[in-house]
Design an enzyme around this catalytic site. Sequence first.
Site, PDB file in Angstrom:
ATOM      1  CB  THR A   1      -8.405 -12.110  -3.182  1.00  0.00           C
ATOM      2  OG1 THR A   1      -7.455 -11.281  -2.887  1.00  0.00           O
ATOM      3  CG2 THR A   1      -7.375 -13.644  -3.043  1.00  0.00           C
ATOM      4  CG  ASN A   2     -13.185 -14.367  -3.085  1.00  0.00           C
ATOM      5  OD1 ASN A   2     -12.257 -15.364  -2.686  1.00  0.00           O
ATOM      6  ND2 ASN A   2     -13.992 -14.017  -2.254  1.00  0.00           N
TER       7      ASN A   2
ATOM      8  CE  LYS B   1      -3.577  -2.808   0.203  1.00  0.00           C
ATOM      9  NZ  LYS B   1      -4.422  -3.148  -0.501  1.00  0.00           N
TER      10      LYS B   1
ATOM     11  CG  HIS C   1      -7.331  -0.700  -3.702  1.00  0.00           C
ATOM     12  ND1 HIS C   1      -8.152  -0.511  -2.519  1.00  0.00           N
ATOM     13  CD2 HIS C   1      -6.504  -2.097  -2.910  1.00  0.00           C
ATOM     14  CE1 HIS C   1      -7.973  -1.905  -1.576  1.00  0.00           C
ATOM     15  NE2 HIS C   1      -6.930  -2.823  -1.757  1.00  0.00           N
TER      16      HIS C   1
HETATM   17  O1  SAT Z   1      -3.181  -4.656   4.627  1.00  0.00           O
HETATM   18  S1  SAT Z   1      -3.200  -5.045   3.984  1.00  0.00           S
HETATM   19  O2  SAT Z   1      -2.955  -3.499   3.981  1.00  0.00           O
HETATM   20  O3  SAT Z   1      -2.041  -5.259   2.555  1.00  0.00           O
HETATM   21  C1  SAT Z   1      -4.895  -5.280   3.309  1.00  0.00           C
HETATM   22  C2  SAT Z   1      -5.843  -4.823   2.707  1.00  0.00           C
HETATM   23  O4  SAT Z   1      -5.844  -3.619   3.352  1.00  0.00           O
HETATM   24  O5  SAT Z   1      -6.369  -4.377   1.682  1.00  0.00           O
HETATM   25 MN    MN Z   2      -6.368  -3.951  -1.231  1.00  0.00          MN
END
Ligand code: SAT
Ligand code: MN
Length: 591
Positions: free
Chosen positions: A259-260, A212, A232
């Site tokens: 992800t799904n 991030k 994102h």
């Molecule tokens: O912890 S992370 O920021 O990598 C996962 C997420 O919140 O998308």
């Molecule tokens: Mn994310």
Amino acid sequence: MTNQSNGVKNRAVAQWVAEAAQLTQPDQIVWCDGSEEERQRMTRDAIASRVLIPLNPAKRPGCYLHRSNPNDVARTEQLTFVCTPDKDGAGPTNNWMPPDETYAKLRGWLNGAMRGRTMYVVPYVMGPVGSPFAKVGFELTDSVYVALSMRIMTRMGRAALELLGDSDHFNRGLHSTLDLNPERRLICHFPQDNTIWSVGSGYGGNALLSKKCFALRIASYLGRTEGWLAEHMLILGLESPEGETTYVAAAFPSACGKTNLAMLLPPQAFKGWRVHTIGDDIAWLRIGADGRLWAINPEAGYFGVAPGTNAHSNPNAMKTVQHDAIFTNVAATPDGDIWWEGMGTEPPAGLIDWRGQKWDRGSGQPAAHPNSRFTAPMTNNPALSPKANDPQGVPISAIIFGGRRASTVPLVVEAYDWSHGVFFGASMGSETTAAAVGQVGVVRRDPMAMLPFCGYNILEYFGHWQELVKRLPNPPKIFEVNWFRKDREGKFLWPGYSENMRVLKWIVDRVKGRVGAEQTPIGLVPRKEELDLTGLEISTAQLQQATSINAGEWLAELDQVEEYFARLGAGSFNGFEERIKSARAALAQWR
Ligand code: SAT
Ligand code: MN
């Protein structure tokens, strides 16, 4: 202090590492090369220091469990700062501190912070090596868990040093867990310096600085100056039975099923259709020479939410975490395997919860933390696209914005044009999840799912999106989706998961001009016969509710959106005001 790589050739790197070492005073410095020998050595160290617990090699070969400090289980947005020279640079959505003051404060905290510890120098490449998109970063960290995770999440090691050559253009990430005291925890970005200092947390998005911090916050700033986008978004390829593959990028907030969707296995009725994963979280998008938008996934692994992942919701993820994965804050079974809520199996007797205590079934507490995660290399994914390492990336035909909304937002709606699509993205809302510390389940505005990740002024970001299309003769179509709409009893109206394939197919058919849509005050929606519902049991009434545009709900929604834009200071900026006005007028006439 031992430092095996005093011989490093890049002067800028050597000097910066020396400065960081002088400040933090580690006992030794280990330069990571990304080799298998190194992975084994670091893993042994991590086991010896109880940072990693080996899992049963017969059940999960090469897999480990990590338990984070219970006060350190999610991103901490309130402790995340964008430190631009003036406050306006960070804009109305970011926490801001002046760079000088921030460096000084953190220097105080970091002074001697690595005494008695090892500093890992982790060089990494974001994006396929040799790609025009690729960027080099370094993370200096005193966490072996972070170093090992970075090895999964990025192209880590020697390749980065080779790619960098003698350039000083690299991201400078400095990370120390300090004493994991929330009072001394800050995640600070200095976009102008291409620098990140993260202290006091060892968790995911706070500590794996490639993700991030670099690939979104810093990269979005770089994209603004260099004319591209860091988003994102997942990226997937949808292959038809005829062998035609269409690429789609989709933005959803954390823990809303990216992800799904990225690993989706089409339902039975869609014989011959295949989804190929390019990425599950982040997309870097550039205008190609052919006037289309091209995307890469800068990462090399997945940091996915564990709870709710099962053989039905994401069979490919279940295979992905079968070997060579690190699990964080899941529950442990007595036979050395892992378990989480929504895994599709009964909790076994003798379960150990995410804190390492015997789990009491009657406690009402989950055994796995709701934001527990798996970290696995993308090469484990049976659905990995053959294009995942393509230096050119893939051409994007559709962009999808999605949130978690119990009401209002229909299953799918298409924007009339790019600018209307930017309005979709900018006005997105979603119910909050366990991915960030704070209240769960309240609707908050989350423009483009970038609210916590945009590394500069969000109003400029909207403008950047609007400007980009002027250099993009062949832009993708833009859509908004909502898998999470509920009926009066609180039951989901749409089955979701693999059935989302039906929506993807409509989107692809829209892109190719093969299917119709109905015009509504909000955008274009599929009529019942325009969605391929073969083999799906859903009543007409239920589908109608899932896809409907309700004038009352939308008028209230537009009030909130207008109020949000006013709060940001967006005003009539980017034509948003006119969009709201014309939608209101159309809703007044709507059935
Ligand atoms: O912890 S992370 O920021 O990598 C996962 C997420 O919140 O998308
Ligand atoms: Mn994310």
